[in-house]
Design a protein around this motif. Structure first.
Motif, PDB file in Angstrom:
ATOM      1  N   MET A 121       0.351  25.961  27.967  1.00  0.00           N
ATOM      2  CA  MET A 121       1.748  25.697  27.625  1.00  0.00           C
ATOM      3  C   MET A 121       2.583  25.674  28.899  1.00  0.00           C
ATOM      4  O   MET A 121       2.457  26.571  29.735  1.00  0.00           O
ATOM      5  N   PRO A 171       8.554  27.982  31.011  1.00  0.00           N
ATOM      6  CA  PRO A 171       9.938  27.717  30.659  1.00  0.00           C
ATOM      7  C   PRO A 171      10.695  27.128  31.842  1.00  0.00           C
ATOM      8  O   PRO A 171      10.526  27.573  32.969  1.00  0.00           O
ATOM      9  N   ARG A 174      17.453  29.555  21.696  1.00  0.00           N
ATOM     10  CA  ARG A 174      16.165  29.230  22.301  1.00  0.00           C
ATOM     11  C   ARG A 174      15.038  29.070  21.277  1.00  0.00           C
ATOM     12  O   ARG A 174      13.887  28.921  21.652  1.00  0.00           O
ATOM     13  N   SER A 175      15.343  29.104  20.001  1.00  0.00           N
ATOM     14  CA  SER A 175      14.312  29.005  18.978  1.00  0.00           C
ATOM     15  C   SER A 175      14.256  27.595  18.381  1.00  0.00           C
ATOM     16  O   SER A 175      15.137  27.209  17.605  1.00  0.00           O
ATOM     17  N   ALA A 180      11.975  23.152  22.486  1.00  0.00           N
ATOM     18  CA  ALA A 180      10.547  23.463  22.589  1.00  0.00           C
ATOM     19  C   ALA A 180      10.003  23.105  23.968  1.00  0.00           C
ATOM     20  O   ALA A 180       9.246  23.872  24.573  1.00  0.00           O
ATOM     21  N   THR A 199      12.104  25.192  27.037  1.00  0.00           N
ATOM     22  CA  THR A 199      11.858  26.635  27.077  1.00  0.00           C
ATOM     23  C   THR A 199      10.375  26.989  27.115  1.00  0.00           C
ATOM     24  O   THR A 199      10.018  28.151  27.201  1.00  0.00           O
ATOM     25  N   ARG A 238       8.260  26.522  24.632  1.00  0.00           N
ATOM     26  CA  ARG A 238       7.822  27.035  23.335  1.00  0.00           C
ATOM     27  C   ARG A 238       7.200  25.957  22.452  1.00  0.00           C
ATOM     28  O   ARG A 238       7.036  26.156  21.258  1.00  0.00           O
ATOM     29  N   SER A 260       4.487  23.968  20.574  1.00  0.00           N
ATOM     30  CA  SER A 260       3.192  24.384  20.039  1.00  0.00           C
ATOM     31  C   SER A 260       2.713  23.371  19.017  1.00  0.00           C
ATOM     32  O   SER A 260       3.501  22.603  18.463  1.00  0.00           O
TER      33      SER A 260
END
Length: 224
Positions: A1, A4, A53-54, A101, A104, A106, A108
């Motif tokens: 991944m 960030p 940030r989600s 996503a 940051t 995140r 997936s």
């Protein structure tokens, strides 16, 4: 991944976005698509600076906005304008969650699944609104089916070995968003607006599906 990168610029974001979308570079997209993605990048970057940030939270918010579109249709044709605004806001959320996503770190595979499922449910909500505004049920169901089949075919072709997205058709997600927005505005303006919007949706959906079938056949047929 990827790590960030809150300070990631447009070019860096475009490169990461491309890697998660079959190698398609958004910088080479049409002016409308490129402009939309750049706007989403700016909004997403602003949200990150504000502490949001989600990606999943933004995806959920977009789905809730889309789910409210049929509710506006219950208020009659004039309320369809509010539905168009909700479609726009939902579409912005759908693009911004991807920005969060990527920037940051995140992103997936599970998040991609949720995002795709939210898109399909959103499209079904739009078609339901057109039905409530007077369009034939069979056109609404057919429009939904064409949208879903478009994405299902591409996903299955990718699993079968097609590299990338195959081709950019006339019925991609940005086109569907614009059809929903302007279709709802048309429904608010004239009685036959909802039906006309679904007819255009069906024509472009069939055309896009044919384009994709040709691309998939070419990609998966062994050279002779």
């Amino acid at each position: 991944m990827p790590a960030p990168s809150p300070s990631l610029d447009w070019d860096g974001y475009a490169e990461r976005w491309s890697r998660s979308h079959g190698g398609y570079d958004p910088r080479t997209a049409s002016p409308v698509v490129r402009g939309w993605l750049r706007l989403s990048f700016r909004i997403g970057s602003a949200l990150i600076r504000a502490g949001v940030r989600s990606p999943n939270a933004v995806t959920a918010a977009g789905l809730l906005l889309a789910a409210a579109v049929p509710m506006t249709a219950l208020g009659g044709r004039r309320a369809a304008v509010a539905g168009a605004v909700l479609v726009l806001l939902s579409a912005v959320a759908d693009s911004v969650d991807g920005v969060l996503a990527v920037v940051t770190g995140r992103a997936s595979r599970l998040g991609q699944v949720w995002d795709s499922a939210a898109d399909r449910l959103s499209e079904a909500a739009w078609m339901t609104a057109f039905w409530l505004l007077g369009a034939p049920a069979w056109l609404a169901v057919g429009g939904t089916g064409l949208m879903w089949l478009h994405e299902y075919l591409r996903a299955r072709a990718t699993v079968a070995g097609m590299s990338g997205i195959g081709t950019v058709t006339v019925a991609e997600r940005p086109t569907r968003v614009l059809l929903a927005i302007f279709g709802l505005l048309a429904a608010a303006a004239v009685p036959a607006g909802a039906t006309a919007a679904l007819v255009v949706t069906a024509v472009l959906g069939i055309t896009g599906l044919v384009q994709l079938v040709i691309a998939v056949r070419k990609a998966l047929t062994p050279d002779r």
